[in-house]
Design an enzyme around this catalytic site. Structure first.
Site, PDB file in Angstrom:
ATOM      1  N   LYS A 140       0.956  -1.363   0.094  1.00 16.82           N
ATOM      2  CA  LYS A 140      -0.075  -0.034  -0.151  1.00 16.82           C
ATOM      3  C   LYS A 140       0.787   1.381   0.023  1.00 16.82           C
ATOM      4  CE  LYS A 140      -3.522  -0.400   2.565  1.00 16.82           C
ATOM      5  NZ  LYS A 140      -4.410  -0.658   3.758  1.00 16.82           N
ATOM      6  N   LYS A 199       2.688  -3.609  11.201  1.00 15.67           N
ATOM      7  CA  LYS A 199       1.320  -4.017  11.944  1.00 15.67           C
ATOM      8  C   LYS A 199       1.576  -4.487  13.313  1.00 15.67           C
ATOM      9  CE  LYS A 199      -2.976  -3.198  10.833  1.00 15.67           C
ATOM     10  NZ  LYS A 199      -3.267  -2.013   9.821  1.00 15.67           N
ATOM     11  N   THR A 245      -9.356   7.756   4.912  1.00 16.49           N
ATOM     12  CA  THR A 245      -9.674   6.335   4.203  1.00 16.49           C
ATOM     13  C   THR A 245     -10.866   6.357   3.362  1.00 16.49           C
ATOM     14  OG1 THR A 245      -8.631   5.031   5.955  1.00 16.49           O
ATOM     15  CG2 THR A 245      -9.770   3.930   4.697  1.00 16.49           C
ATOM     16  N   ASN A 273     -16.193   4.035  10.880  1.00 20.83           N
ATOM     17  CA  ASN A 273     -15.700   5.272  10.332  1.00 20.83           C
ATOM     18  C   ASN A 273     -15.465   5.451   9.109  1.00 20.83           C
ATOM     19  OD1 ASN A 273     -14.214   7.861  10.385  1.00 20.83           O
ATOM     20  ND2 ASN A 273     -12.204   6.779  10.517  1.00 20.83           N
ATOM     21  N   SER A 323      -1.714   9.694   7.182  1.00 18.99           N
ATOM     22  CA  SER A 323      -0.877   9.524   8.100  1.00 18.99           C
ATOM     23  C   SER A 323       0.718   9.798   7.912  1.00 18.99           C
ATOM     24  CB  SER A 323      -0.602   7.708   8.534  1.00 18.99           C
ATOM     25  OG  SER A 323      -1.958   7.635   9.387  1.00 18.99           O
TER      26      SER A 323
END
Length: 428
Positions: A106, A118, A202, A233, A361
């Site tokens: 990504k 992660k 997002t 969200n 981010s």
């Protein structure tokens, strides 16, 4: 109680085995098409670093309970690693590996100077008090402090975590360092160095890509009808942004079920109903439907924004959308991909469609390092630029190589990371 920052409806069955298998299959296909040397395939197919920690937390009763957590760094060739931390009772190391690998692709696809990571703790945050969650977070942050940092690995919110959790992590690391370290995490509250537009990033990024894809296909924006599976969200942001652009949302669901109106849903009324009752189910001026039925609604765009593996070989043939925009990680199996591609459905893959979160981010990280902050308008302008550029590059590769958008996305991302590994060489 900590509420999820991504999708409340995603806090359900674990996506570990299926998602890892899906991600590795896509990597293997891209590596084959790129004729990647075996030595590079070996490096890129597995995580570079994995840390497993077992740590004690004092419960409100005074009892000590030991929790297990992970931080996986998939690849560091393009820069420090980046990825969320999730709190979930069914999370596994395999799931964390898969999500870290997805983050590598990504970030590379979006052109960000990051590798993928992660983190996770096996815990049900709904069963903990706010004080217990804070103590768990601070102890977990301490345990993984040996691998995270602004120039090493930057966590962010994920399922089961939120900006407050990021604030506790930032404060913990800052106490260790003896000075404030705002760039150690992203997704923080704005009043301690968070970025404008991060929470919506997002979903908003997905609508930017969707709009560009619609233009590519010659679709009229005002004629587009969306069905969205997932109302956390991301799903709610997509719904709001789509309606603001003139599209109609005709179906929307959460973990309990969904609502449908072929003439368009009143999104604000439905979200208010969900805030009051805990679910979209039962909202007025809408018929009920299941999450499975939502996937097969006649629409122009289907947005799976909840769980992985929901579009399979069993139901792909019944999906009637022209575009599938993957807000969730790994919602489509490889077999389903082939079915959708053969019938002309444009699948915008997760590593492209939901890259808006990590993109903003990155903007937050840059702002934190520079101590110079942008307006939300500036953030959104740059987000649109990154997302639409990535789509154009993927469309180009797809046309040149006659492959679907997912394969084209993986080919671009894997090649960029492989090039970085090759250029840097093997140490020592």
């Amino acid at each position: 109680m900590v509420m999820t920052d991504i999708e409340r409806s995603a806090a359900a069955p674990s996506e570990s085995v299926d998602l890892l298998n899906i991600v590795q299959q896509h990597f293997d296909q891209a590596a084959e098409l790129l004729d990647l040397p075996a030595r590079l395939r070996g490096i890129l197919r597995v995580p570079q670093r994995e840390l497993t920690v077992n740590f004690p937390v004092k419960r409100d009763s005074g009892r000590i309970e030991v929790f297990q957590g992970f931080r996986v760094q998939h690849n560091l060739a393009r820069g420090p690693t980046k990825g969320g931390i999730r709190y979930h009772p069914n999370v596994t190391l395999d799931e964390t590996r898969a999500l870290a690998m997805l983050m590598t692709w990504k970030c590379a696809l979006a052109g960000l100077p990051y590798g993928g990571a992660k983190g996770a703790v096996i815990v049900d945050p709904k069963q903990l008090s706010v004080g217990e969650i804070e103590r768990l977070t601070r102890r977990f942050a301490t345990e993984i402090s040996v691998v995270i940092g602004p120039e090493r690995d930057i966590p962010a919110p994920d399922v089961g975590t939120n900006p407050q959790v990021m604030a506790w992590i930032m404060d913990t690391i800052s106490m260790h360092q003896g000075h404030t370290v705002p760039a150690v995490v992203t997704g923080k509250p704005i009043n301690i160095g968070g970025s404008e537009g991060r929470r919506e990033a997002t979903g908003r990024g997905l609508t930017y890509v969707l709009t560009a894809a619609a233009h590519h296909l010659g679709l009229n924006i005002s004629d587009i009808r969306l069905a969205i599976q997932g109302c956390g969200n991301v799903g709610s942001t997509v719904a709001r942004e789509a309606v603001a652009l003139g599209m109609k949302v005709i179906a929307l669901s959460d973990s309990r079920g969904g609502v449908y109106n072929p003439h368009g849903l009143d999104i604000e009324a439905i979200l208010a109903h969900k805030a009051h009752t805990g679910s979209v189910v039962g909202a007025v001026n809408a018929d009920s439907l299941t999450n499975e039925e939502l996937l097969e609604v006649e629409c122009d765009v289907l947005v799976p924004a909840a769980l992985s593996g929901v579009i399979t070989a069993q139901n792909a043939g019944r999906i009637r959308a022209q575009i599938v925009a993957e807000a969730a990680n790994g919602p489509t199996t490889k077999a389903a991909d082939a079915i959708l591609y053969d019938r002309g459905c444009l699948v915008i893959p997760d590593i492209l469609a939901n890259a808006g979160g990590v993109t903003v981010s990155y903007f937050e990280w840059v702002q934190g390092l520079q101590e110079f902050f942008w307006s939300e308008r500036e953030v959104n302008t740059q987000l649109r630029r990154v997302m639409t550029n990535a789509l154009q590059q993927v469309l180009r590769v797809s046309a040149e190589r006659q492959v679907d958008l997912r394969t084209a996305s993986y080919m671009l991302a894997v090649q960029r990371v492989a090039d970085a590994v090759t250029t840097r060489g093997i140490y020592p």
